[in-house]
Motif scaffolding. Structure first.
Motif, PDB file in Angstrom:
ATOM      1  N   PRO A 259      -2.737   2.973 -10.113  1.00 15.81           N
ATOM      2  CA  PRO A 259      -1.380   2.413 -10.150  1.00 15.81           C
ATOM      3  C   PRO A 259      -0.469   2.987  -9.070  1.00 15.81           C
ATOM      4  CG  PRO A 259      -2.091   2.966 -12.370  1.00 15.81           C
ATOM      5  CD  PRO A 259      -3.123   3.508 -11.423  1.00 15.81           C
ATOM      6  N   LEU A 260      -0.620   4.277  -8.754  1.00 15.88           N
ATOM      7  CA  LEU A 260       0.200   4.873  -7.680  1.00 15.88           C
ATOM      8  C   LEU A 260      -0.174   4.277  -6.328  1.00 15.88           C
ATOM      9  CD1 LEU A 260       0.293   8.682  -8.534  1.00 15.88           C
ATOM     10  CD2 LEU A 260       2.150   7.028  -8.724  1.00 15.88           C
ATOM     11  N   LEU A 261      -1.446   4.041  -6.119  1.00 11.66           N
ATOM     12  CA  LEU A 261      -1.895   3.499  -4.831  1.00 11.66           C
ATOM     13  C   LEU A 261      -1.506   2.045  -4.665  1.00 11.66           C
ATOM     14  CD1 LEU A 261      -5.445   5.124  -4.666  1.00 11.66           C
ATOM     15  CD2 LEU A 261      -3.354   5.895  -3.535  1.00 11.66           C
ATOM     16  N   ALA A 262      -1.350   1.329  -5.761  1.00 13.96           N
ATOM     17  CA  ALA A 262      -1.014  -0.086  -5.703  1.00 13.96           C
ATOM     18  C   ALA A 262       0.474  -0.324  -5.488  1.00 13.96           C
ATOM     19  CB  ALA A 262      -1.447  -0.784  -6.994  1.00 13.96           C
ATOM     20  N   ALA A 263       1.271   0.712  -5.693  1.00 14.02           N
ATOM     21  CA  ALA A 263       2.733   0.561  -5.602  1.00 14.02           C
ATOM     22  C   ALA A 263       3.168   0.169  -4.209  1.00 14.02           C
ATOM     23  CB  ALA A 263       3.418   1.843  -6.013  1.00 14.02           C
TER      24      ALA A 263
ATOM     25  N   MET B 188       0.849  -1.186   0.000  1.00 17.58           N
ATOM     26  CA  MET B 188       0.000   0.000   0.000  1.00 17.58           C
ATOM     27  C   MET B 188       0.890   1.243   0.000  1.00 17.58           C
ATOM     28  SD  MET B 188      -3.115   1.185   2.530  1.00 17.58           S
ATOM     29  CE  MET B 188      -4.124  -0.224   2.214  1.00 17.58           C
ATOM     30  N   ALA B 189       0.448   2.251  -0.708  1.00 17.44           N
ATOM     31  CA  ALA B 189       1.197   3.498  -0.819  1.00 17.44           C
ATOM     32  C   ALA B 189       1.149   4.288   0.487  1.00 17.44           C
ATOM     33  CB  ALA B 189       0.620   4.335  -1.955  1.00 17.44           C
ATOM     34  N   THR B 190       2.152   5.121   0.683  1.00 17.54           N
ATOM     35  CA  THR B 190       2.180   6.039   1.816  1.00 17.54           C
ATOM     36  C   THR B 190       1.642   7.380   1.329  1.00 17.54           C
ATOM     37  OG1 THR B 190       4.094   4.932   2.764  1.00 17.54           O
ATOM     38  CG2 THR B 190       3.659   7.197   3.502  1.00 17.54           C
TER      39      THR B 190
END
Length: 85
Positions: free
Chosen positions: A81-85, A1-3
């Motif tokens: 995609p940013l949140l899944a990184a 999960m993204a920070t």
């Protein structure tokens, strides 16, 4: 999960709108209240290339922008995609 970090004013409707989108996506975030701690506004401006309005949102240290920027990123398919990184 993204920070996720979000500089906020607790009475800001745009902050609430950004939070609703992130909540709908199952995300959590750290809130930095620039009203309760005014020194943090200067920190926000430095990190956000001079932007002074709230919210200012960062995902994994990358400046996303404000509420409208967050929603625009989601509309073009770039947020998930940013949140899944």
């Amino acid at each position: 999960m993204a920070t996720i970090e979000m500089y906020i004013d607790p009475y800001c409707p745009y902050c609430a709108k950004a939070k609703r989108l992130l909540t709908a996506k199952g995300q959590t975030w750290a809130e930095i209240d620039v009203i309760a701690d005014p020194k943090r506004r200067a920190e926000m401006r430095d990190r956000a290339s001079g932007r002074n309005t709230v919210p200012q949102i960062f995902i994994d240290g990358q400046h996303i922008g404000g509420c409208d920027d967050l929603h625009a990123l989601d509309a073009k398919g770039g947020l998930d995609p940013l949140l899944a990184a």
